[in-house]
Scaffold this motif. Structure first.
Motif, PDB file in Angstrom:
ATOM      1  N   TYR A   1       0.830  -1.207   0.000  1.00  0.00           N
ATOM      2  CA  TYR A   1       0.000   0.000   0.000  1.00  0.00           C
ATOM      3  C   TYR A   1       0.863   1.256   0.000  1.00  0.00           C
ATOM      4  O   TYR A   1       0.510   2.253  -0.635  1.00  0.00           O
ATOM      5  N   ALA A   2       2.001   1.207   0.688  1.00  0.00           N
ATOM      6  CA  ALA A   2       2.911   2.355   0.661  1.00  0.00           C
ATOM      7  C   ALA A   2       3.434   2.589  -0.753  1.00  0.00           C
ATOM      8  O   ALA A   2       3.535   3.740  -1.217  1.00  0.00           O
ATOM      9  N   ALA A   3       3.763   1.497  -1.452  1.00  0.00           N
ATOM     10  CA  ALA A   3       4.247   1.616  -2.830  1.00  0.00           C
ATOM     11  C   ALA A   3       3.156   2.149  -3.741  1.00  0.00           C
ATOM     12  O   ALA A   3       3.399   3.028  -4.586  1.00  0.00           O
ATOM     13  N   TRP A   4       1.942   1.633  -3.593  1.00  0.00           N
ATOM     14  CA  TRP A   4       0.824   2.102  -4.413  1.00  0.00           C
ATOM     15  C   TRP A   4       0.540   3.588  -4.179  1.00  0.00           C
ATOM     16  O   TRP A   4       0.344   4.347  -5.124  1.00  0.00           O
ATOM     17  N   ILE A   5       0.511   3.980  -2.929  1.00  0.00           N
ATOM     18  CA  ILE A   5       0.213   5.379  -2.604  1.00  0.00           C
ATOM     19  C   ILE A   5       1.271   6.309  -3.189  1.00  0.00           C
ATOM     20  O   ILE A   5       0.963   7.359  -3.762  1.00  0.00           O
ATOM     21  N   ASP A   6       2.538   5.896  -3.078  1.00  0.00           N
ATOM     22  CA  ASP A   6       3.628   6.712  -3.614  1.00  0.00           C
ATOM     23  C   ASP A   6       3.520   6.841  -5.135  1.00  0.00           C
ATOM     24  O   ASP A   6       3.671   7.929  -5.701  1.00  0.00           O
ATOM     25  N   ALA A   7       3.239   5.721  -5.805  1.00  0.00           N
ATOM     26  CA  ALA A   7       3.129   5.750  -7.265  1.00  0.00           C
ATOM     27  C   ALA A   7       1.885   6.512  -7.715  1.00  0.00           C
ATOM     28  O   ALA A   7       1.918   7.245  -8.717  1.00  0.00           O
ATOM     29  N   TYR A   8       0.787   6.360  -6.993  1.00  0.00           N
ATOM     30  CA  TYR A   8      -0.461   7.022  -7.390  1.00  0.00           C
ATOM     31  C   TYR A   8      -0.356   8.543  -7.249  1.00  0.00           C
ATOM     32  O   TYR A   8      -0.994   9.288  -7.995  1.00  0.00           O
ATOM     33  N   LYS A   9       0.459   8.979  -6.314  1.00  0.00           N
ATOM     34  CA  LYS A   9       0.667  10.421  -6.145  1.00  0.00           C
ATOM     35  C   LYS A   9       1.228  11.038  -7.425  1.00  0.00           C
ATOM     36  O   LYS A   9       0.924  12.187  -7.761  1.00  0.00           O
TER      37      LYS A   9
END
Length: 363
Positions: free
Chosen positions: A54-62
């Protein structure tokens, strides 16, 4: 209840999340669809099992949608469920589904949206020893019936391995945990003794051992305690350079946890419309036996801010389609196609003031 922020006990997971945030060719492209240019702030909490992803997804989605701010705290599935039910968060993370009775009483419009599959592994701290485990042995260790590493039952699982006389220190989750739910669901299926004496759930009364908060806390305790054994999600064992042993499955095969063996746990399983299903102790001869979905909890009809609901559904849709590359690189198995389509169907059920907020294509 101990509240732990994401990766507090294992900073290496933050590094992993950053390294794997770039998405690869294994993504499921949602052609003709793009996140809407919305401005919103979303808050979630819950399972530590998928927290690195989820941390990776949130960073990429930003980078994809910079006006949407998302935060997620890995505080354990139990606390994530409570935060969601109390409307303290916009979405909850849980490796264990809310029970039907709890949905009826506390969250009647809750929807379960699976995001990935993961393996829960029994990892240990014994220098220079490579082990494998049968279901009976794991149940015996966690019941306190097997107290030494040279017990004949461990020896029978590991012929030819020289075992130390070291005492076993059992490590378990001290917080309400979906990882615990998966682990105890498995033990309840394979051991009548465990089912009768302990049972399954986010929290149980442990017969023996010491507790630690979060997957990161259990991994850290095992890493720092000689002779210990604990259960953690696969990526936490790998990040802490801990063993990931093979476990004997329902077909009698010792299977090492991997993307392929985790995915095999869902093959042939009938997926209900609710998407709530147990995958442990799969009859598939190639399946790793301690696997499960992890879910995001969302609301079908009680969101009041249409923009936030649109931003949330766009983010989840992007995650389970475009985000599958990051999932595989971090060691999580992406959803099978039939499950992903049903998960997208859950997003299409969300409304604000009777108006549907998401209509992305199911694929």
């Amino acid at each position: 209840m101990v509240r732990t922020k994401v990766f507090r006990a294992s900073a290496v997971l933050v590094v992993l999340a950053s390294l794997f945030a770039l998405l690869g060719s294994s993504t499921v492209s949602a052609q003709g669809w793009a996140p809407r240019p919305l401005t919103a702030s979303l808050k979630g909490s819950g399972a530590t099992f998928p927290a690195p992803l989820y941390a990776a997804w949130i960073d990429a989605y930003k980078k994809v949608n910079p006006s949407v701010t998302i935060s997620y705290q890995g505080v354990g599935s139990g606390q994530g469920q409570r935060d969601f039910i109390r409307y303290l968060t916009d979405f909850g993370g849980s490796d264990a589904a809310l029970t039907a009775s709890r949905v009826t009483a506390e969250a009647p419009d809750a929807l379960h949206v699976p995001t990935v599959m993961g393996a829960v592994v029994p990892t240990y701290n014994l220098a220079g020893v490579t082990l494998r485990f049968s279901a009976e042995t794991l149940a015996g260790i966690y019941l306190g019936a097997i107290k030494k590493w040279n017990d004949p039952r461990i020896a029978a699982d590991n012929p030819g391995v020289r075992l130390p006389t070291t005492s076993i220190t059992v490590v378990y989750r001290s917080d309400g945990s979906g990882t615990t739910s998966i682990w105890t669901d498995y033990l309840s299926k394979v051991s009548a003794d465990w089912k009768a004496k302990v049972g399954s759930g986010n929290s149980v009364r442990w017969p023996v051992g010491v507790g630690a908060p979060g997957n990161a806390g259990v991994a850290s305790t095992v890493r720092n305690t000689k002779g210990s054994i604990g259960y953690v999600e696969l990526v936490f064992a790998l990040a802490n350079k801990l063993p990931v042993p093979a476990v004997k499955n329902a077909s009698g095969n010792f299977v090492t946890p991997s993307l392929e063996s985790t995915s095999a746990a869902a093959e042939g399983v009938v997926i209900p419309d609710s998407l709530v299903v147990s995958l442990t102790n799969s009859p598939n001869p190639n399946a790793y036996p301690v696997a499960g979905f992890t879910y995001l909890l969302v609301r079908s009809s009680t969101y009041t801010d249409a923009t936030k609901a649109q931003a949330l559904t766009d983010y989840i849709y992007w995650s389970i389609t475009e985000g599958t590359g990051a999932a595989t690189r971090l060691g999580y198995a992406p959803l099978p196609t039939n499950v992903r389509v049903k998960a997208i169907g859950q997003l299409q059920k969300i409304t604000v003031n009777g108006q549907r907020v998401f209509d992305g294509p199911a694929r």
